[in-house]
Motif scaffolding. Structure first.
Motif, PDB file in Angstrom:
ATOM      1  N   GLY A   6      10.846   9.091  -9.888  1.00 58.15           N
ATOM      2  CA  GLY A   6      11.403   7.739 -10.210  1.00 58.15           C
ATOM      3  C   GLY A   6      12.839   7.499  -9.523  1.00 58.15           C
TER       4      GLY A   6
ATOM      5  N   ALA B  67       2.770   1.694  -3.250  1.00 67.16           N
ATOM      6  CA  ALA B  67       1.928   2.145  -4.447  1.00 67.16           C
ATOM      7  C   ALA B  67       1.664   3.800  -4.355  1.00 67.16           C
ATOM      8  N   TRP B  68       1.851   4.255  -3.157  1.00 69.14           N
ATOM      9  CA  TRP B  68       1.662   5.734  -2.834  1.00 69.14           C
ATOM     10  C   TRP B  68       2.850   6.247  -3.422  1.00 69.14           C
TER      11      TRP B  68
ATOM     12  N   HIS C 247       0.864  -1.354   0.075  1.00 64.63           N
ATOM     13  CA  HIS C 247      -0.039  -0.055  -0.102  1.00 64.63           C
ATOM     14  C   HIS C 247       0.900   1.106  -0.052  1.00 64.63           C
TER      15      HIS C 247
ATOM     16  N   ARG D  94       5.121   5.016  -5.493  1.00 67.18           N
ATOM     17  CA  ARG D  94       5.106   5.247  -7.060  1.00 67.18           C
ATOM     18  C   ARG D  94       4.503   6.552  -7.753  1.00 67.18           C
ATOM     19  N   GLU D  95       3.240   6.610  -7.208  1.00 70.20           N
ATOM     20  CA  GLU D  95       2.509   7.718  -7.567  1.00 70.20           C
ATOM     21  C   GLU D  95       2.851   9.130  -7.369  1.00 70.20           C
ATOM     22  N   HIS D  96       3.529   9.464  -6.290  1.00 67.81           N
ATOM     23  CA  HIS D  96       3.783  10.769  -5.631  1.00 67.81           C
ATOM     24  C   HIS D  96       5.297  11.063  -5.646  1.00 67.81           C
TER      25      HIS D  96
ATOM     26  N   PRO E 108      -1.327   7.031   3.520  1.00 68.63           N
ATOM     27  CA  PRO E 108      -1.761   6.303   2.405  1.00 68.63           C
ATOM     28  C   PRO E 108      -3.139   6.116   2.419  1.00 68.63           C
TER      29      PRO E 108
ATOM     30  N   THR F 220       6.611  -2.612  -5.341  1.00 66.79           N
ATOM     31  CA  THR F 220       5.652  -1.708  -5.797  1.00 66.79           C
ATOM     32  C   THR F 220       6.155  -0.282  -6.125  1.00 66.79           C
ATOM     33  N   SER F 221       6.852   0.188  -5.284  1.00 68.36           N
ATOM     34  CA  SER F 221       7.197   1.536  -5.570  1.00 68.36           C
ATOM     35  C   SER F 221       8.139   1.708  -6.826  1.00 68.36           C
ATOM     36  N   GLU F 222       8.890   0.729  -7.149  1.00 66.48           N
ATOM     37  CA  GLU F 222       9.865   0.785  -8.072  1.00 66.48           C
ATOM     38  C   GLU F 222      11.026   1.628  -7.976  1.00 66.48           C
TER      39      GLU F 222
END
Length: 543
Positions: free
Chosen positions: A411, A403-404, A400, A406-408, A508, A426-428
């Motif tokens: 990179g 994912a946050w 969870h 990765r979006e905010h 999150p 998930t964050s990459e």
């Protein structure tokens, strides 16, 4: 008592098989989870599929996994559009099912019944394994354990069936999936050779000279198959990563320092949970022929002790040994039943009845252990082992948060973690693993010493020094982070020991999650330390 009609026997066998299949499904579903460690392999697999690189952080070549074939298979699946986190749970369940079948086949081969019609008594190992959490937990989790164990037992079964080339192929695939299972496979082979040598010395030779030459040729070809696969992988590792052994072995080898604590307790917990003390009287029935199963059990147990065991509950490192214990118990009971039946025909099936009683006792204990595990969504079972519920919730929380991120976050944000699985996957984001499993440097730093005291756990004994972490200049120090319902205080940031750092806290937010009691996962605040004067995504620099 007259022998049952063939149709009746087939009906009984079909009913027993169906009952075991239902039991397998129900017990496996009770333990559904995905382990944080599995996401390390997932990240390697994804980078292989997308970028053609067997790397955790792109541009850093370090072998932070111990399951080469598993990573290749997951990478192929990702390339075909099936994400590793979707493929792995299916493969683990299939692996456990194959393991159960392989154990029953192995028992038939050991008893000389490989060509005989199946009977309900042949299913005794399956009943014992399906009732044991030490087997069924690893039908879940996303790790390679069940598949490696299944391949190991298939190798043993193929050898008993006089198919050395097939045995070598299965053994090599098992070793490529998880190398430590080869300890049990090698012990099985050595015990078989020893027994065969004794039989030959007694004059129990079979076949003519031409048959002996054919067997020798088949064994030589089998050795070439094994050497080509295992040797080829060693050469690849050396050329690609510049080392003969994986970085994970370099890190985890320090578990030898925990043999007297974690190692001993690991074996004790395994024996107690399987109720081996109650099966001990069966050893009075043991004969030399049983060494072929007893030897790999002992070898696997010795290996688990030698590396200090593990901190995960349910004896993952001993899965092959657990399956072979089921085979050995069923074998000894079958021998006892035959002896009793020779004298009292009505007791011919007594061994199977006792096996079912053992399975029922294991199943009863499994229910209580499942309830105790569910009552521990955080913390440690018996103060020492991480249970399924805790592992599952930890991974879901980090997925969870990842994912946050990765979006905010940009990179190229560099983060540090103490758990290199779900959140980095998930964050990459590029990641520094402070335990050194996927870091090419930490294990070789002269100032790093393995921990053996309070807080030391197998595989997590090395810890990156603060000077090294500062030299990497991370944007977010999440390994020194905080999770809770309220924001942490600035004083807590100072107590973490990193000057000039402040909290970067995110919420999150709640997310629907059927595994939570109320159907919603909400971990509150997840906070990492960041340099005060550095802007990181939505976190602005402070004077």
């Amino acid at each position: 008592m007259p022998a049952p009609e063939p149709a009746a026997a087939r009906l009984r066998l079909a009913a027993a098989t169906l009952a075991l299949a239902v039991g397998f499904f129900v017990h496996a579903r009770a333990w559904v989870f995905v382990c944080d460690d599995a996401f390390i392999s997932f990240r390697y697999a994804r980078n292989l599929a997308r970028f053609g690189a067997l790397e955790y952080n792109l541009g850093e070549r370090v072998e932070g996994y111990t399951n080469f074939l598993w990573v290749l298979v997951l990478g192929l699946g990702d390339r075909l559009g099936v994400a590793p986190e979707d493929a792995a749970p299916v493969l683990t369940a299939v692996g456990a099912a194959v393991l159960v079948v392989a154990a029953t086949r192995l028992l038939r081969g050991l008893r000389g019944r490989a060509s005989a019609a199946w009977s309900v008594g042949d299913l005794a190992p399956a009943a014992l394994m399906i009732a044991a959490p030490e087997v069924m937990v690893w039908s879940q989790g996303g790790l390679e354990t069940s598949c490696a164990a299944a391949l190991a037992l298939l190798a043993m079964d193929a050898w008993l069936a006089a198919r050395p080339r097939r045995a070598a192929l299965f053994a090599a695939l098992a070793g490529l999936t998880r190398a430590d299972v080869l300890v049990a496979v090698a012990a099985f082979g050595l015990a078989w050779l020893a027994l065969a040598g004794v039989a030959a010395a007694r004059g129990d030779r079979r076949g003519d000279a031409e048959g002996s030459r054919l067997r020798a040729r088949a064994i030589a070809e089998a050795a070439l198959v094994f050497a080509a696969l295992i040797g080829g992988h060693l050469i690849f590792r050396r050329l690609y990563y510049g080392a003969w052994l994986p970085n994970t072995w370099t890190v985890k080898a320090h578990g030898a320092l925990l043999r007297g604590t974690f190692g001993v307790d690991y074996l004790r917990a395994w024996a107690e949970n399987l109720g081996l003390v109650y099966a001990a009287p069966l050893l009075a029935l043991a004969r030399a022929r049983h060494l072929v199963v007893a030897a790999p059990i002992a070898a696997a147990a010795a290996y688990a002790w030698s590396v200090g065991g593990d901190f995960m509950a349910y004896s993952r490192f001993l899965l092959v040994a657990t399956a072979l214990v089921a085979v050995l118990v069923a074998w000894l009971l079958a021998d006892a039943g035959e002896r009793l039946g020779a004298r009292w025909p009505r007791l011919r099936g007594a061994g199977g009845v006792v096996a079912l009683a053992f399975a029922a006792a294991l199943a009863s204990g499994a229910r209580a252990r499942w309830a105790a595990d569910r009552a521990k969504p955080a913390g440690w079972i018996d103060g020492r082992w991480e249970g399924v519920t805790a592992m599952d919730r930890f991974a879901r929380e980090r997925l969870h948060v990842g994912a946050w991120m990765r979006e905010h976050l940009p990179g190229d944000t560099l983060i540090t973690v103490g758990a290199a699985g779900a959140m980095p996957y998930t964050s990459e984001l590029p990641t520094v693993d402070v335990f050194g499993l996927v870091d090419p440097t930490i294990a070789d730093l002269p100032e790093v010493r393995p921990r053996t005291g309070e807080g030391a756990r197998p595989g997590h004994q090395l810890y990156a020094p603060r000077a090294y972490i500062r030299a990497r200049d991370p944007d977010l120090l999440c390994h020194a982070g905080y999770v809770g319902e309220r924001r942490p205080s600035p004083a807590l940031a100072r107590r973490r020991g990193y000057a000039g750092m402040v909290w970067a806290c995110v919420e999150p937010g709640p997310v629907a999650d059927p595994r939570e009691p109320d159907g919603v996962l909400d971990l509150g605040f997840y906070c990492c330390l960041r340099p005060r004067d550095r802007a990181v995504g939505p976190f602005g620099a402070e004077p």
